[in-house]
Design a protein around this motif. Structure first.
Motif, short mmCIF file in Angstrom:
data_model
loop_
_atom_site.label_atom_id
_atom_site.label_comp_id
_atom_site.label_asym_id
_atom_site.label_seq_id
_atom_site.Cartn_x
_atom_site.Cartn_y
_atom_site.Cartn_z
N GLY A 18 50.57 -47.61 -1.76
CA GLY A 18 50.08 -48.28 -0.56
C GLY A 18 48.63 -48.70 -0.66
O GLY A 18 48.21 -49.63 0.01
N GLN A 19 47.86 -48.01 -1.51
CA GLN A 19 46.46 -48.38 -1.72
C GLN A 19 46.21 -48.83 -3.15
O GLN A 19 45.44 -49.76 -3.38
CB GLN A 19 45.55 -47.20 -1.39
CG GLN A 19 45.57 -46.84 0.08
CD GLN A 19 44.65 -45.67 0.37
OE1 GLN A 19 44.00 -45.14 -0.52
NE2 GLN A 19 44.59 -45.28 1.62
N THR A 20 46.85 -48.19 -4.09
CA THR A 20 46.67 -48.49 -5.51
C THR A 20 48.00 -48.84 -6.13
O THR A 20 49.01 -48.22 -5.85
CB THR A 20 46.07 -47.28 -6.24
OG1 THR A 20 44.85 -46.90 -5.59
CG2 THR A 20 45.77 -47.61 -7.70
N VAL A 21 47.98 -49.84 -7.02
CA VAL A 21 49.17 -50.25 -7.76
C VAL A 21 48.91 -49.98 -9.23
O VAL A 21 47.86 -50.37 -9.77
CB VAL A 21 49.48 -51.74 -7.53
CG1 VAL A 21 50.69 -52.17 -8.35
CG2 VAL A 21 49.70 -52.02 -6.06
N THR A 22 49.84 -49.31 -9.89
CA THR A 22 49.76 -49.08 -11.33
C THR A 22 50.87 -49.89 -11.97
O THR A 22 52.03 -49.79 -11.57
CB THR A 22 49.94 -47.58 -11.65
OG1 THR A 22 48.98 -46.83 -10.91
CG2 THR A 22 49.77 -47.33 -13.14
N THR A 36 44.96 -51.42 -9.88
CA THR A 36 44.21 -52.31 -9.00
C THR A 36 44.54 -51.94 -7.56
O THR A 36 45.50 -51.19 -7.32
CB THR A 36 44.52 -53.79 -9.29
OG1 THR A 36 43.63 -54.61 -8.54
CG2 THR A 36 45.93 -54.16 -8.95
N THR A 37 43.78 -52.45 -6.65
CA THR A 37 44.06 -52.19 -5.24
C THR A 37 45.27 -53.00 -4.81
O THR A 37 45.60 -54.03 -5.42
CB THR A 37 42.86 -52.56 -4.35
OG1 THR A 37 42.65 -53.97 -4.43
CG2 THR A 37 41.62 -51.79 -4.74
N GLU A 38 45.91 -52.55 -3.76
CA GLU A 38 47.09 -53.25 -3.23
C GLU A 38 46.74 -54.70 -2.86
O GLU A 38 47.48 -55.62 -3.15
CB GLU A 38 47.62 -52.49 -2.01
CG GLU A 38 48.86 -53.07 -1.41
CD GLU A 38 50.12 -52.79 -2.20
OE1 GLU A 38 51.05 -53.62 -2.14
OE2 GLU A 38 50.19 -51.75 -2.87
N THR A 39 45.58 -54.90 -2.24
CA THR A 39 45.17 -56.23 -1.82
C THR A 39 44.97 -57.16 -3.00
O THR A 39 45.48 -58.30 -3.01
CB THR A 39 43.86 -56.15 -1.00
OG1 THR A 39 44.06 -55.25 0.09
CG2 THR A 39 43.46 -57.51 -0.46
N GLU A 43 47.25 -60.59 -4.25
CA GLU A 43 46.63 -61.90 -4.47
C GLU A 43 46.93 -62.46 -5.87
O GLU A 43 47.05 -63.66 -6.04
CB GLU A 43 45.12 -61.80 -4.29
CG GLU A 43 44.70 -61.56 -2.85
CD GLU A 43 43.21 -61.29 -2.71
OE1 GLU A 43 42.47 -61.34 -3.72
OE2 GLU A 43 42.78 -61.00 -1.58
N ALA A 44 47.04 -61.58 -6.85
CA ALA A 44 47.16 -62.02 -8.24
C ALA A 44 48.60 -62.06 -8.76
O ALA A 44 48.87 -62.78 -9.72
CB ALA A 44 46.33 -61.10 -9.15
N TRP A 45 49.50 -61.30 -8.18
CA TRP A 45 50.85 -61.16 -8.73
C TRP A 45 51.91 -61.51 -7.69
O TRP A 45 51.75 -61.25 -6.51
CB TRP A 45 51.08 -59.73 -9.21
CG TRP A 45 50.19 -59.34 -10.33
CD1 TRP A 45 48.95 -58.79 -10.23
CD2 TRP A 45 50.44 -59.50 -11.72
NE1 TRP A 45 48.43 -58.58 -11.48
CE2 TRP A 45 49.31 -59.01 -12.42
CE3 TRP A 45 51.51 -60.00 -12.45
CZ2 TRP A 45 49.24 -59.01 -13.80
CZ3 TRP A 45 51.43 -60.00 -13.84
CH2 TRP A 45 50.30 -59.51 -14.50
#
Length: 91
Positions: A18-22, A36-39, A43-45
């Protein structure tokens, strides 16, 4: 979840809280986990329609040939096992 970015790179999300994506990005050389952060991730993926079992196998094969961190291998195999159990329960 399989994702792609505007540079046509493919990655598999192995953990999301919910906050960090691995995720593990398919690239030349050794595979490793990136965070990276969820936000920033949103935006990138973008989610891709590639089939999960075949894509995970492709990543694992790349890791066997070119090397991968233990974290990347563990995340991918855990996701592969979870997908196997879910599909098996459907039948």
């Amino acid at each position: 979840m399989i994702v792609t970015n505007p540079q046509h790179e493919t990655a598999i999300v192995v953990r999301r809280d919910g906050q960090t994506v691995t995720f593990v990005r398919l690239k030349t050389g050794k595979l490793g986990c990136e965070r990276t952060t969820e936000t920033m991730f949103r935006e990138a993926w973008n989610e891709s329609l590639y089939p999960l079992p075949e894509t995970i196998e492709r990543f694992l094969e790349h890791g066997r040939i070119n090397g991968a961190t233990q974290e990347a291998i563990r995340g991918l195999t855990r996701l592969q096992e979870r997908d196997r159990v879910v599909v098996a329960n459907l039948f």
